[in-house]
Design an enzyme around this catalytic site. Structure first.
Site, PDB file in Angstrom:
ATOM      1  N   GLU A  35      -4.558   2.343  -4.615  1.00  0.00           N
ATOM      2  CA  GLU A  35      -3.121   2.561  -4.405  1.00  0.00           C
ATOM      3  C   GLU A  35      -2.464   1.325  -3.832  1.00  0.00           C
ATOM      4  OE1 GLU A  35      -5.159   4.330  -0.710  1.00  0.00           O
ATOM      5  OE2 GLU A  35      -5.562   4.192  -2.843  1.00  0.00           O
ATOM      6  N   ASP A  83       0.846  -1.185   0.000  1.00  0.00           N
ATOM      7  CA  ASP A  83       0.000   0.000   0.000  1.00  0.00           C
ATOM      8  C   ASP A  83       0.889   1.244   0.000  1.00  0.00           C
ATOM      9  OD1 ASP A  83      -2.940   0.943   0.508  1.00  0.00           O
ATOM     10  OD2 ASP A  83      -1.721   2.155   1.873  1.00  0.00           O
TER      11      ASP A  83
END
Length: 292
Positions: free
Chosen positions: A214, A171
């Site tokens: 993301e 992440d």
């Protein structure tokens, strides 16, 4: 009884025998209208935010008249029309006219087009539509759909050959702050560079996919838990040490990683993903820019 209904039968030979357009085309591979094809006829095609443009992209990152595609004698050229955010071909900002080549990637605002030359437009278009189902248009790595299918295949092989299988979930830290502070175009650029950096570090046998907005996933066959933690740490350090810039401005970027290795033979894909996700949450709660 009403009138008899006759079922129409379409012959495949009739369909395949129909003529198709020989013009070049732009296919949207990232952004709204994903998969849409725009034929480029002889003459000029303007792309922009204005409703008068032949190809309209209604987004504030796009100028009213952003870029012009010109076709003459089968040759296609691209010219930026003084847009605010510029036009990119294969990640390079263009100035003046450039000649388009087959498979060139054109970025206008947040939309990415792929240019398909006219030599084999039908086959190329169908190939591109298939590619869109397996590849993320922005980062050019595999998408979530492909990952979901791949992890099931790898789990089956893992059980059959009794080999290790590890998963890494990644992440980008504080990605919302990047979007808010530098703009969505900068955020897109960061995601592309992160994907490229990860791809350089992992093995050819590993599978990299954009798992979410993301978030990325790396599936590593024949790597045990110790091995995947070491790999994740190498990826983390690589991103931490990479210089991310957009429009000349440096952007601090780090990542958090959660890892898991297949345990019981009965464990399914969702259980493996859940364990990696739990470790990713632990890494983020522990201060980010770390591997758990």
């Amino acid at each position: 009884m009403g009138p008899k209904t006759i079922t129409a039968v379409t012959s495949i030979s009739k369909v395949s025998g129909k003529p198709f357009a020989r013009s070049s085309a732009l296919v949207v591979i990232y952004g709204e209208d994903l998969g849409r094809k725009y034929d480029l006829d002889e003459g000029k095609t303007v792309i922009g935010r204005s409703s008068t443009c032949e190809i309209q992209i209604d987004h504030d990152s796009v100028s009213r008249q952003h870029v012009r595609v010109s076709v003459k004698g089968g040759r296609c050229t691209l010219e930026d029309l003084g847009s605010t955010n510029g036009t990119f071909v294969n990640d390079e900002t263009i100035s003046g006219k450039v000649t388009l080549r087959n498979a060139d990637l054109i970025k206008v605002g947040r939309t990415v087009f792929k240019f398909i030359a006219n030599d084999n437009i039908e086959a190329a278009y169908h190939d591109e539509i298939y590619r869109l189902t397996t590849v993320d248009g922005l980062t050019q790595v595999h998408n979530r759909r492909y990952f979901d299918e791949a992890i099931e295949r790898e789990l089956s092989r893992c059980r059959r050959y009794q080999r290790a299988l590890s998963l890494m979930l990644i992440d980008v830290d504080h990605f919302k702050k990047i979007n808010d502070g530098f703009g969505h175009l900068a955020g897109d650029a960061v995601l592309k560079e992160v994907a490229a950096a990860i791809k350089k570090r992992i093995r050819r046998e590993d599978l990299l996919a954009r798992y979410g907005g993301e978030e990325f996933a790396v599936l590593s066959p024949e790597i045990d838990h110790k091995g995947v933690v070491q790999l994740a740490e190498k990826v983390r350090k690589l991103v931490e040490g990479h210089e991310f810039r957009f429009d000349g401005a440096p952007i601090p970027v780090t990542i958090s990683c959660g890892t898991a290795t297949i345990g019981k033979k009965t464990e399914d894909a969702q259980a493996l993903i859940a364990r990696a996700d739990e470790k990713l949450y632990e890494a983020k709660e522990g201060g980010r820019n770390r591997v758990c």
